[in-house]
Scaffold this active site. Structure first.
Site, PDB file in Angstrom:
ATOM      1  N   ARG A   6       0.801  -1.223   0.000  1.00 47.29           N
ATOM      2  CA  ARG A   6       0.000   0.000   0.000  1.00 47.29           C
ATOM      3  C   ARG A   6       0.832   1.270   0.000  1.00 47.29           C
ATOM      4  O   ARG A   6       0.365   2.314  -0.428  1.00 47.29           O
ATOM      5  CB  ARG A   6      -0.996  -0.009   1.172  1.00 47.29           C
ATOM      6  CG  ARG A   6      -2.120  -1.007   0.987  1.00 47.29           C
ATOM      7  CD  ARG A   6      -3.132  -0.906   2.120  1.00 47.29           C
ATOM      8  NE  ARG A   6      -4.214  -1.839   1.936  1.00 47.29           N
ATOM      9  CZ  ARG A   6      -4.242  -3.081   2.403  1.00 47.29           C
ATOM     10  NH1 ARG A   6      -3.209  -3.544   3.084  1.00 47.29           N
ATOM     11  NH2 ARG A   6      -5.278  -3.860   2.195  1.00 47.29           N
TER      12      ARG A   6
ATOM     13  N   GLU B  37       5.090 -12.087  14.315  1.00 48.16           N
ATOM     14  CA  GLU B  37       4.563 -12.769  15.502  1.00 48.16           C
ATOM     15  C   GLU B  37       4.879 -14.260  15.458  1.00 48.16           C
ATOM     16  O   GLU B  37       5.209 -14.875  16.457  1.00 48.16           O
ATOM     17  CB  GLU B  37       3.045 -12.546  15.586  1.00 48.16           C
ATOM     18  CG  GLU B  37       2.460 -12.998  16.905  1.00 48.16           C
ATOM     19  CD  GLU B  37       0.995 -12.637  17.043  1.00 48.16           C
ATOM     20  OE1 GLU B  37       0.392 -13.083  18.033  1.00 48.16           O
ATOM     21  OE2 GLU B  37       0.466 -11.945  16.169  1.00 48.16           O
TER      22      GLU B  37
END
Length: 196
Positions: free
Chosen positions: A84, A121
């Site tokens: 983006r 993560e």
């Protein structure tokens, strides 16, 4: 023609700031929110809803370019994160008349590249830039749509620094302030819109 007084200068600066604030309010209203996407418990802020409205997209472009032009010393390269960031980085680079450089996931760029790994993560990922993308001493503006936990932006800063270049600023449209991602980033961070 009369000289400007300090008060005149203050009012001109105030008008400019309030104009930007009004534009940012309009942009924020146009950002759609989707609860439980991509997983339950996440409220997803969708910048694509701004791009569907040419007038609002124009306001966003204007605010981003205006901010980038104020950075001193001037920016010499604009880099943006996949994917983006690619919506905004080239617009800013074109207006500043400086090169645009993509920061991409590993294996997406041809030729010789430089790589930096960063932790997610669950596991690791890597960003790359082409070897001739920036030069030592360049002042680089790094652009993305969102700052969340700060891992990808921090990795991008490390990548730019690996070339001997300087991160002028990390510039994002939206920041999830409660995640405190900016604490991971050594460079200055500027966000147009903050969400708690």
């Amino acid at each position: 023609m009369r000289e400007r007084s300090p008060r005149d200068c203050y009012l001109i600066g105030t008008d400019k700031m309030s104009g930007s604030a009004n534009k940012i309010d309009e942009i924020k209203k146009a950002i759609s929110s989707y609860p439980d996407f991509p997983i339950k418990g996440i409220l997803f802020r969708d910048v694509f809803s701004v791009l569907r409205q040419p007038k609002i997209f124009g306001l966003l472009r204007d605010v981003m370019v205006e901010h980038a032009k104020q950075l001193q010393p001037p920016v010499q390269v604009v880099a943006a994160l996949e994917s983006r960031g690619f919506l905004f980085g080239p617009l800013i680079a074109l207006e500043l008349n400086v090169p645009f450089v993509p920061i991409r996931k590993k294996g997406k760029l041809p030729g010789m590249t430089r790589t930096v790994q960063y932790s997610l993560e669950y596991g690791q990922d890597a960003f790359e830039m082409q070897e001739d993308a920036v030069k030592q001493g360049d002042r680089v503006l790094i652009v993305d749509d969102l700052l969340a936990t700060g891992g990808s932006m921090s990795a991008s800063c490390s990548l730019v620094n690996a070339f001997g270049a300087e991160v002028a600023e990390c510039f994002v449209v939206m920041e999830l302030s409660d995640l405190n991602g900016r604490a991971k980033i050594a460079a200055n961070v500027h966000s147009l819109i903050q969400y708690d």
